[in-house]
Design a protein around this motif. Sequence first.
Motif, PDB file in Angstrom:
ATOM      1  N   LYS A   1      -1.082   7.626   3.940  1.00 13.60           N
ATOM      2  CA  LYS A   1      -1.399   7.091   2.083  1.00 13.60           C
ATOM      3  C   LYS A   1      -0.650   8.532   0.973  1.00 13.60           C
ATOM      4  O   LYS A   1      -0.922   8.105  -0.044  1.00 13.60           O
ATOM      5  CB  LYS A   1      -2.616   6.213   2.266  1.00 13.60           C
TER       6      LYS A   1
ATOM      7  N   SER B   1       0.979  -1.500   0.191  1.00 10.86           N
ATOM      8  CA  SER B   1      -0.196  -0.289  -0.196  1.00 10.86           C
ATOM      9  C   SER B   1       0.746   1.209  -0.422  1.00 10.86           C
ATOM     10  O   SER B   1       0.336   2.562   0.109  1.00 10.86           O
ATOM     11  CB  SER B   1      -0.899   0.503   1.159  1.00 10.86           C
TER      12      SER B   1
ATOM     13  N   GLY C   1      -6.607  -3.226   0.915  1.00 11.26           N
ATOM     14  CA  GLY C   1      -5.388  -2.239   1.574  1.00 11.26           C
ATOM     15  C   GLY C   1      -6.145  -0.711   2.178  1.00 11.26           C
ATOM     16  O   GLY C   1      -6.875  -0.386   1.158  1.00 11.26           O
TER      17      GLY C   1
END
Length: 583
Positions: free
Chosen positions: A554, A288, A568
């Motif tokens: 992220k 990820s 994910g």
Amino acid sequence: MRHWLLSLGALLTSGGSTTAAFCRCQPSQPCWPSEANWVSLNSSVEGNLIAVKPFGYPCHDPNFNDAECTIVKENTYSSSYRSSQPGALQWENWESWPEEEEQCYVETDQSTPCKQGRISLFSVIAQTAEHIQAAVKFAAHHNIKLVIKNTGHDFLGRSSAPHSLQILTHGFKNISVADEFVPRTPAGTATSEKIKAVTLGAGVQLREMYAYLGSKGVMVVGGASNTVGVAGGYVQGGGHSYLGWMHGMASDNVLEFQVVLADGSLVFANAYQNTDLFFALRGGGGGSFGVVVSVTVKAYPDYPVVYTMTNYSTTAAEPFWNGVDAFQKHIVRLNDNGGSGWYGIIPDSSSATPGVSTFLAVQVFVNQTNTKSIGELMSPVISDLKNATGIAPLHGIVAFPSMSSMYLALFSGNDTTGLQTRLASRLVSRSFFESGNSTQLTKGLKGLSFGPEEAVVGVVTGGQVSRNRDIKSGLNPAWRDTMVHVIIVRFMSADMTFEEQEAVASNITEHDVPMLRSLEPGKMGAYGNEADADEVNFQESFWGENYPRLRGIKKRRDPGDLFIVRKGVGSESWDDSGLCRVS
């Protein structure tokens, strides 16, 4: 290493460089890279780009090849062979693409057409970090779905995706031991930290690691398998272990990652630099945040260990489940005395002899040598099992001089994979067992239906896993309260229709997982490495209160969502294949 190859030109169409804003580029679209583009990528990775065909390709018309098909069939259930093949995964169901009814199963008839399914179209057989960087930059530039495969040992379909470019990290086999490891620090930052450590390349598998570490007299927190990749989803997802009782989760023991990011940069993440990535990569889930090139973890002595196994079989259902309940009442006491390990419940343990139920339990006591004292500790368990079942269980105790000798004795080099497998799981707390609720778990499991060889596995944790609650990482905080990680194993088969396979998956999501959730409503969670592949509200289930922070990391580190895997971090914004945005 053998690979199923097509000529590069067979899968290519030339054209421009634009595509729909919210989908990855597809081979049928003009945005798909030209043959010249692929040739350029091949040159940049020193000839290590290949076109990929599914594992079962040579076993089907019109490309049937008797010699190659024989090799495939001989290795269908070989985890070591599958791990080396770009077109193979450890669990066959993730090679297919049910939404498009595409599959290429080894077991189906020769006349059944072989279709690509979720197998990547191309693979960069990476040998260096520079190869990974080139592949990442290429995928980002051309808006192509990117997949990372280490060994393909994944239960949630994160090592495959349709119409994708694969980065195979299988070849990174470097292992080294440092007596005084010093993490990389930014310029001008000093550290006096020196610690014994092991650095592992992304392709190192567990049995390879244990063989090497045994020769050096050291040990690390690792799993109980042959071909799981240490640096991949194992440690990035958390990593439970026989050694966990003494030293916590595998992710608790990481000192440093070397990782390629979405912008193609190669960085180190540790307690001194890229600390956000260091947080995320320790438990935030594999695939990820970037492509891990290597991981450095704390080293420990290659401890002696006492290993015990207990099992019984019966055709009588009530005594069988009574025995399960009797064992589960001892879990906390055994754990408080250093016992970790697992137990297996197989209500229909033989397809050849229906109606036989089998229970087995492995208890491991690390840094202990006295088999007599362990025998005394286990004696009440054996007595209660006999009283509950009416059967004298088989029981053995073995002392190993080292953990590495135990692992190498237990694992021959191959796990049996190549099956079609789906899981359900839940983390169950220590307080649940301390409160005498194990019978509730037994009754819940007893109320489920099980096919031949389908099982329940209880992974016993506790100890330092719980005591490490002050470590700040992406790991699901529920692990710190966990006594047993309960897994339900379900099987499908190649002769099932996709609708029948979906029925198995739906049963897991609609019946198995809700039963497990009902044990402790609103509490705990599931382990993202071994969970329902269709987990509802996976964000909270897999990461609990950590998810918002992981999602923020992220967005900062991968704003274009280049690294999207099923269930994910950030995947809720994409379809199941990671090809198109849905929000």
